[in-house]
Design a protein around this motif. Structure first.
Motif, PDB file in Angstrom:
ATOM      1  N   SER A  38     -10.134 -16.132   6.934  1.00  0.00           N
ATOM      2  CA  SER A  38      -8.795 -16.033   6.346  1.00  0.00           C
ATOM      3  C   SER A  38      -8.415 -14.625   5.915  1.00  0.00           C
ATOM      4  O   SER A  38      -7.235 -14.349   5.702  1.00  0.00           O
ATOM      5  N   LEU A  39      -9.411 -13.733   5.762  1.00  0.00           N
ATOM      6  CA  LEU A  39      -9.149 -12.472   5.064  1.00  0.00           C
ATOM      7  C   LEU A  39      -8.035 -11.640   5.707  1.00  0.00           C
ATOM      8  O   LEU A  39      -7.048 -11.281   5.042  1.00  0.00           O
ATOM      9  N   ALA A  40      -8.143 -11.415   7.010  1.00  0.00           N
ATOM     10  CA  ALA A  40      -7.162 -10.574   7.708  1.00  0.00           C
ATOM     11  C   ALA A  40      -5.775 -11.224   7.619  1.00  0.00           C
ATOM     12  O   ALA A  40      -4.756 -10.559   7.311  1.00  0.00           O
ATOM     13  N   TYR A  41      -5.753 -12.489   7.860  1.00  0.00           N
ATOM     14  CA  TYR A  41      -4.569 -13.304   7.827  1.00  0.00           C
ATOM     15  C   TYR A  41      -3.883 -13.180   6.462  1.00  0.00           C
ATOM     16  O   TYR A  41      -2.668 -12.968   6.350  1.00  0.00           O
ATOM     17  N   LEU A  42      -4.720 -13.272   5.407  1.00  0.00           N
ATOM     18  CA  LEU A  42      -4.262 -13.193   4.028  1.00  0.00           C
ATOM     19  C   LEU A  42      -3.596 -11.855   3.735  1.00  0.00           C
ATOM     20  O   LEU A  42      -2.508 -11.786   3.139  1.00  0.00           O
ATOM     21  N   ARG A  43      -4.214 -10.776   4.197  1.00  0.00           N
ATOM     22  CA  ARG A  43      -3.685  -9.436   3.934  1.00  0.00           C
ATOM     23  C   ARG A  43      -2.316  -9.282   4.569  1.00  0.00           C
ATOM     24  O   ARG A  43      -1.372  -8.791   3.940  1.00  0.00           O
ATOM     25  N   ILE A  44      -2.205  -9.736   5.829  1.00  0.00           N
ATOM     26  CA  ILE A  44      -0.903  -9.618   6.525  1.00  0.00           C
ATOM     27  C   ILE A  44       0.156 -10.422   5.771  1.00  0.00           C
ATOM     28  O   ILE A  44       1.263  -9.934   5.497  1.00  0.00           O
ATOM     29  N   SER A  45      -0.233 -11.646   5.375  1.00  0.00           N
ATOM     30  CA  SER A  45       0.722 -12.496   4.661  1.00  0.00           C
ATOM     31  C   SER A  45       1.166 -11.846   3.361  1.00  0.00           C
ATOM     32  O   SER A  45       2.355 -11.878   2.989  1.00  0.00           O
ATOM     33  N   PHE A  46       0.188 -11.238   2.641  1.00  0.00           N
ATOM     34  CA  PHE A  46       0.543 -10.548   1.391  1.00  0.00           C
ATOM     35  C   PHE A  46       1.514  -9.405   1.634  1.00  0.00           C
ATOM     36  O   PHE A  46       2.470  -9.222   0.895  1.00  0.00           O
ATOM     37  N   LEU A  47       1.242  -8.677   2.704  1.00  0.00           N
ATOM     38  CA  LEU A  47       2.119  -7.545   3.059  1.00  0.00           C
ATOM     39  C   LEU A  47       3.542  -8.047   3.309  1.00  0.00           C
ATOM     40  O   LEU A  47       4.517  -7.486   2.772  1.00  0.00           O
ATOM     41  N   PHE A  48       3.633  -9.159   4.086  1.00  0.00           N
ATOM     42  CA  PHE A  48       4.955  -9.738   4.346  1.00  0.00           C
ATOM     43  C   PHE A  48       5.596 -10.197   3.057  1.00  0.00           C
ATOM     44  O   PHE A  48       6.806 -10.046   2.842  1.00  0.00           O
ATOM     45  N   GLY A  49       4.760 -10.784   2.170  1.00  0.00           N
ATOM     46  CA  GLY A  49       5.258 -11.247   0.883  1.00  0.00           C
ATOM     47  C   GLY A  49       5.929 -10.115   0.107  1.00  0.00           C
ATOM     48  O   GLY A  49       7.046 -10.272  -0.426  1.00  0.00           O
ATOM     49  N   SER A  76       8.344  -4.077 -10.843  1.00  0.00           N
ATOM     50  CA  SER A  76       7.373  -3.654 -11.841  1.00  0.00           C
ATOM     51  C   SER A  76       6.296  -4.710 -12.090  1.00  0.00           C
ATOM     52  O   SER A  76       5.220  -4.402 -12.576  1.00  0.00           O
ATOM     53  N   ILE A  77       6.594  -5.956 -11.808  1.00  0.00           N
ATOM     54  CA  ILE A  77       5.607  -6.998 -12.103  1.00  0.00           C
ATOM     55  C   ILE A  77       5.045  -7.632 -10.835  1.00  0.00           C
ATOM     56  O   ILE A  77       3.868  -7.506 -10.510  1.00  0.00           O
ATOM     57  N   ILE A  78       5.965  -8.286 -10.089  1.00  0.00           N
ATOM     58  CA  ILE A  78       5.464  -9.130  -8.991  1.00  0.00           C
ATOM     59  C   ILE A  78       4.835  -8.303  -7.874  1.00  0.00           C
ATOM     60  O   ILE A  78       3.673  -8.522  -7.499  1.00  0.00           O
ATOM     61  N   ILE A  79       5.614  -7.315  -7.378  1.00  0.00           N
ATOM     62  CA  ILE A  79       5.076  -6.534  -6.253  1.00  0.00           C
ATOM     63  C   ILE A  79       3.778  -5.818  -6.654  1.00  0.00           C
ATOM     64  O   ILE A  79       2.780  -5.865  -5.902  1.00  0.00           O
ATOM     65  N   PRO A  80       3.691  -5.178  -7.848  1.00  0.00           N
ATOM     66  CA  PRO A  80       2.393  -4.574  -8.217  1.00  0.00           C
ATOM     67  C   PRO A  80       1.250  -5.610  -8.272  1.00  0.00           C
ATOM     68  O   PRO A  80       0.142  -5.315  -7.815  1.00  0.00           O
ATOM     69  N   VAL A  81       1.570  -6.807  -8.823  1.00  0.00           N
ATOM     70  CA  VAL A  81       0.494  -7.818  -8.896  1.00  0.00           C
ATOM     71  C   VAL A  81      -0.030  -8.144  -7.492  1.00  0.00           C
ATOM     72  O   VAL A  81      -1.239  -8.155  -7.223  1.00  0.00           O
ATOM     73  N   ILE A  82       0.974  -8.398  -6.595  1.00  0.00           N
ATOM     74  CA  ILE A  82       0.551  -8.745  -5.219  1.00  0.00           C
ATOM     75  C   ILE A  82      -0.222  -7.587  -4.599  1.00  0.00           C
ATOM     76  O   ILE A  82      -1.276  -7.770  -3.945  1.00  0.00           O
ATOM     77  N   LEU A  83       0.276  -6.365  -4.872  1.00  0.00           N
ATOM     78  CA  LEU A  83      -0.384  -5.179  -4.330  1.00  0.00           C
ATOM     79  C   LEU A  83      -1.828  -5.061  -4.859  1.00  0.00           C
ATOM     80  O   LEU A  83      -2.774  -4.750  -4.107  1.00  0.00           O
ATOM     81  N   ILE A  84      -1.943  -5.349  -6.169  1.00  0.00           N
ATOM     82  CA  ILE A  84      -3.298  -5.278  -6.763  1.00  0.00           C
ATOM     83  C   ILE A  84      -4.247  -6.278  -6.074  1.00  0.00           C
ATOM     84  O   ILE A  84      -5.363  -5.938  -5.678  1.00  0.00           O
ATOM     85  N   VAL A  85      -3.718  -7.527  -5.913  1.00  0.00           N
ATOM     86  CA  VAL A  85      -4.565  -8.539  -5.249  1.00  0.00           C
ATOM     87  C   VAL A  85      -4.929  -8.083  -3.830  1.00  0.00           C
ATOM     88  O   VAL A  85      -6.074  -8.213  -3.382  1.00  0.00           O
ATOM     89  N   LEU A  86      -3.905  -7.503  -3.145  1.00  0.00           N
ATOM     90  CA  LEU A  86      -4.142  -6.993  -1.784  1.00  0.00           C
ATOM     91  C   LEU A  86      -5.251  -5.930  -1.792  1.00  0.00           C
ATOM     92  O   LEU A  86      -6.156  -5.937  -0.944  1.00  0.00           O
ATOM     93  N   LEU A  87      -5.157  -5.021  -2.782  1.00  0.00           N
ATOM     94  CA  LEU A  87      -6.176  -3.966  -2.867  1.00  0.00           C
ATOM     95  C   LEU A  87      -7.544  -4.562  -3.221  1.00  0.00           C
ATOM     96  O   LEU A  87      -8.579  -4.144  -2.693  1.00  0.00           O
ATOM     97  N   LEU A  88      -7.507  -5.557  -4.136  1.00  0.00           N
ATOM     98  CA  LEU A  88      -8.773  -6.202  -4.526  1.00  0.00           C
ATOM     99  C   LEU A  88      -9.487  -6.823  -3.321  1.00  0.00           C
ATOM    100  O   LEU A  88     -10.709  -6.932  -3.279  1.00  0.00           O
ATOM    101  N   SER A  89      -8.669  -7.242  -2.354  1.00  0.00           N
ATOM    102  CA  SER A  89      -9.276  -7.893  -1.177  1.00  0.00           C
ATOM    103  C   SER A  89     -10.185  -6.937  -0.411  1.00  0.00           C
ATOM    104  O   SER A  89     -10.942  -7.357   0.440  1.00  0.00           O
ATOM    105  N   TYR A  90     -10.083  -5.649  -0.746  1.00  0.00           N
ATOM    106  CA  TYR A  90     -10.978  -4.688  -0.080  1.00  0.00           C
ATOM    107  C   TYR A  90     -12.263  -4.453  -0.878  1.00  0.00           C
ATOM    108  O   TYR A  90     -13.115  -3.709  -0.445  1.00  0.00           O
ATOM    109  N   THR A  91     -12.324  -5.089  -2.073  1.00  0.00           N
ATOM    110  CA  THR A  91     -13.566  -4.913  -2.844  1.00  0.00           C
ATOM    111  C   THR A  91     -14.637  -5.873  -2.327  1.00  0.00           C
ATOM    112  O   THR A  91     -14.347  -6.856  -1.651  1.00  0.00           O
TER     113      THR A  91
END
Lengths: 652, 160
Positions: A38-49, A76-91
């Motif tokens: 799911s990981l790659a799929y998830l990242r793309i979906s987050f980006l679209f989100g 200030s809230i939603i997009i940064p949160v999603i971005l953070i989760v997206l970045l976390l997916s690389y940890t």
């Protein structure tokens, strides 16, 4: 439907509500697999989100009067949160908490939209709830949030949103309709999400089973390979053995062929009842048949007239089952028309179901030369027999004479046997006699001696000179008698004693005994000389007695000489060891030499030389027991020589 | 010198319960006399009990009725002639050496026989000494006294 789900849950081992696998191992494996796919799929979906959220900002700008708080929420809230989760997916540890992280992001996005609805004026407050539906659909369909988390989000967000919609402004029919549709969409999406995850898990389980099956098949394959390898090796060995056997067979065939060639014999088989004859080429050679004939019907014409009857009889016996073997000598006609003596051996090899012979195999040997010789010999024998018969008649005569002679001899031998038995019993009597002599004769002697001694010791003073002399004489004579009895006993014992043969060094024995004897008479001047003597196989103790007697005789009879000379010499003549003891003593007259070796025979008076005449008879007995001889040469006053011989005796 | 004869006579009539040191089994009176004389000559004063044949010897050692061993009669050494009336010496020896109550008593064969068969058999049966009676009287006296001295004084016997 529910029943089917339960069935599926059962068969697939799924919890129908949480959709977890009942086996924790499979659940763990599934989660790992689910994460990695799911990981790659998830990242793309987050980006679209993120893109969607940004694009919807344009909508804000168009329909909302005070759009700045909206933008604040979005950027200030939603997009940064999603971005953070997206970045976390690389940890590295993202797989541990990814579902929770996604759920959080969904919740924050949802609450953001609810906040917007709260702040918005018409028409946004009546339409923005679709955004929430979109977020939930996103969660169910695109970003791989598991069903159970989605339900949680749905349960939290949907009712909150509906309440917000009704609170934000006055309720109206539009609000009610919106809420109704909103709820229905979210529920539908939830059911859809359930089935999406259900099918994903089902598909995973199938893959899992497939993996297990593949492992099994691989295992089978490996086993199969091993079996194939083993079989191949076995087969190779068998092939080797087979080729060896083939070679051996070939060798043996060659050998057989040569053997038959060499012995001028042939191997054949005969079929019954048609008497079809099958043979090897050797047979052709034997009878000079044409080379290519290998089968032929046997014809009795081939057999000599004189032998034919017997031959047919043999064959008939075989065919009637009276006999299984053939061992027969007869004449066969070879291709050249000559008669040839042959000897056939055969044995029935195959029988039919009724036990009748089908085939006989055997060999035929050319015995022509032998047979002719035999016949010749027979002729000679016949002649011989005649002459023997003639001779026998004359022999019979002499034999009859011999029988008489033998009868006579038998009588004689019977007589001899009875004499022997008598001798044996006399011997036994003698033995018991000597035994009682030893006891009975010695006891009174000891008494005489003892009381004489007692008399002498206790009454010596009372006796006169004559009396003392008499006592001394009694003692001396008693002692002599004791010695005499002992000698006699020794003599009789000798005949019964077992010979004890051992290696005996004659030189050493002579020297030792002489030294012992000389020790007793240190005053005598004796020249003693021994030639080199052999080592013999004899009874050392008995020979010791012989030598003691001969040497003490030599010493005794040289006692009148100033210088005694005793020489021991040795010769080996005619398989006899001959020892000679020569002295320069008084000698004796050869006229009495026949009395020399008799018991109690003396050639000198006891006054001249002491002794009882037992010694030499003892010596003779010992030498005789060794199967030797003893003899003497002497001349009065010129010394004597005693010779004794011992036969050569091998240690056995 | 008469005392010797008296001494022998006394010992023949010995009380059955009196302590015995030496048991002499000898049918020949002269030999028995000379035996005791030899001991006394050499000042050996141990009590000698003389019996005339093998049966008497066994009766002396074992109670006639019960077959029990007469402990009081246990001699320190037995001198045994071979040629005896009734039971001969070898038979007596066999009985003594086969009985666990008497097989520790030293037995000396005192005989004129130097037959190999007698000697072999005696040692097979477990005799302690085998002595051929010497004809020479001095030698005889010497031998008998030394042997008695050996078995009575020097040899360490079994403690009972």
């Amino acid at each position: 439907m529910a029943k089917r789900l339960r069935d599926i849950g059962k068969t697939r081992r799924l919890n129908p509500f949480t959709l977890n696998f009942s086996s924790p191992e499979i659940e763990m494996e599934f989660r790992e697999d689910y994460f990695s796919t799911s990981l790659a799929y998830l990242r793309i979906s987050f980006l679209f989100g993120i893109v969607f959220y940004a694009v919807f900002a344009l909508l804000d700008f168009k329909v909302v009067t005070n759009y700045l708080p909206f933008w604040f929420i979005r950027f200030s809230i939603i997009i940064p949160v999603i971005l953070i989760v997206l970045l976390l997916s690389y940890t590295r540890n993202f797989h541990r908490y990814w579902q929770q992280a996604i759920a959080t992001s969904i919740l924050i996005s949802g609450f953001g939209i609810i906040l917007m609805i709260y702040w918005a004026d018409f028409p946004a407050d009546r339409t923005y709830h679709f955004g929430l539906s979109l977020v939930l659909i996103y969660g169910y369909v695109l970003i791989k949030l598991r069903f159970i988390y989605n339900v949680a989000c749905n349960v939290i967000l949907t009712p909150t949103c509906i309440i917000m919609m009704h609170n934000s402004s006055l309720p109206s029919k539009l609000t009610f309709t919106n809420s109704f549709f909103f709820l229905t969409i979210n529920l539908t999406v939830m059911i859809g999400g359930y089935f999406i995850e259900f099918y994903i898990r089902q598909e995973y389980y199938n893959r899992h089973l497939l993996k297990l099956e593949r492992a099994k098949i691989e295992k089978y394959n490996r086993n199969l390979e091993r079996v194939v390898l083993d079989r191949t090796r076995e087969l190779k060995q068998k092939v080797t053995v087979l080729s060896d056997t083939k070679e051996a067979l070939h060798d043996s065939e060659q050998l057989l062929k040569r053997a038959f060639d060499a012995t001028n014999s042939a191997i054949w088989s005969l079929r019954f009842p048609e008497l079809q004859f099958q043979f090897r080429e050797v047979f052709n050679k034997l009878l000079h048949f044409e080379k290519k004939t290998a089968y032929q019907n046997f014809s009795y014409d081939l057999v000599h007239d004189e032998d034919r009857k017997d031959f047919i009889c043999e064959i008939t016996h075989i065919m009637q089952g009276k006999s299984n073997t053939v061992d027969f000598e007869y004449r066969l006609q070879n291709a050249a028309g000559n008669w040839l003596w042959v000897h056939s051996w055969g044995k029935v090899a195959d029988f039919d179901s009724e036990g009748k012979p089908l085939r006989m195999v055997g060999t035929t040997v050319d015995i022509n030369n032998r047979k002719l010789t035999e016949l010749e010999l027979e002729e000679i024998r016949k002649n011989l027999k005649e002459s023997v018969e003639n001779r026998t008649a004359s022999l019979m005569e002499s034999q009859r004479a011999l029988v008489f002679l033998m009868e006579d001899m038998e009588t004689t031998s019977q007589k001899l046997e009875s004499v022997n038995q008598l001798l044996e019993s006399v011997n036994k009597e003698l033995e018991s006699f000597s035994y009682s002599v030893s006891h009975d004769l010695k006891a009174p002697l000891r008494a005489i001696n003892g009381f004489a001694a007692a008399l002498k010791e206790d009454y010596f003073d009372l006796l006169g000179d004559d009396g003392r002399d008499f006592i001394n004489r009694i003692e001396t004579n008693a002692t002599k008698m004791g010695t005499l009895i002992n000698d006699l006993l020794e003599f009789s014992r000798l005949g019964r004693k077992q010979m004890n043969l051992c290696e005996t060094d004659m030189g050493a024995l002579f020297q030792k005994i002489f030294n012992e004897l000389k020790y007793e008479i240190p005053y005598r001047d004796i020249f003693f000389h021994i030639n080199s003597l052999p080592v013999l196989y004899a009874d050392e103790n008995l020979l010791r007695q012989v030598i003691v007697n001969l040497l003490s005789n030599a010493i005794k009879f040289t006692s009148t000489r100033d210088k005694a000379i005793i020489r021991i010499t040795y010769q080996f003549v005619d398989k006899e060891h001959i020892f000679s003891v020569k002295d320069n003593g008084v000698g004796f007259d050869m006229a009495y030499s026949n009395k020399l070796f008799g018991v109690f025979q003396r050639l000198h008076s006891a006054e001249e030389f002491e002794g009882y005449g037992v010694g030499l008879s003892l010596v003779k007995r010992i030498i005789t027991r060794h199967k030797g001889r003893i003899w003497a040469e002497a001349e009065p006053d010129k010394g004597a020589t005693f010779h004794f011989s011992l036969p050569e005796r091998k240690k056995d | 010198m008469q005392s010797i004869f008296i001494c022998v006579k006394h010992e023949e009539d010995i009380e059955m319960n009196e302590k015995t040191d030496i048991l002499l089994v000898e049918d020949n009176h002269s030999d028995a006399f000379l035996f005791i004389r030899a001991l006394r000559k050499k000042s050996i004063t141990e009590v000698v009990h003389t019996v005339r044949d093998g049966v008497e010897a066994i009766d002396f050692l074992f109670d006639k009725k019960s077959g029990n061993f007469n402990v009081h009669h246990k001699p320190k050494v037995i001198f045994l002639d071979l040629k005896l009336p009734k039971l001969n010496g070898l038979e007596v020896l066999e009985i003594i050496k086969k009985d666990h109550r008497t097989n520790t008593i030293p037995v000396v064969i005192l005989t004129s026989s130097s037959e190999d068969s007698d000697i072999n058999r005696a040692y097979e049966l477990g005799v302690n000494s085998y002595l051929v009676k010497p004809v020479d009287m001095n030698f005889y006296t010497q031998t008998i006294s030394e042997l008695t001295h050996y078995w009575l004084k020097m040899n360490r016997s079994l403690n009972t």
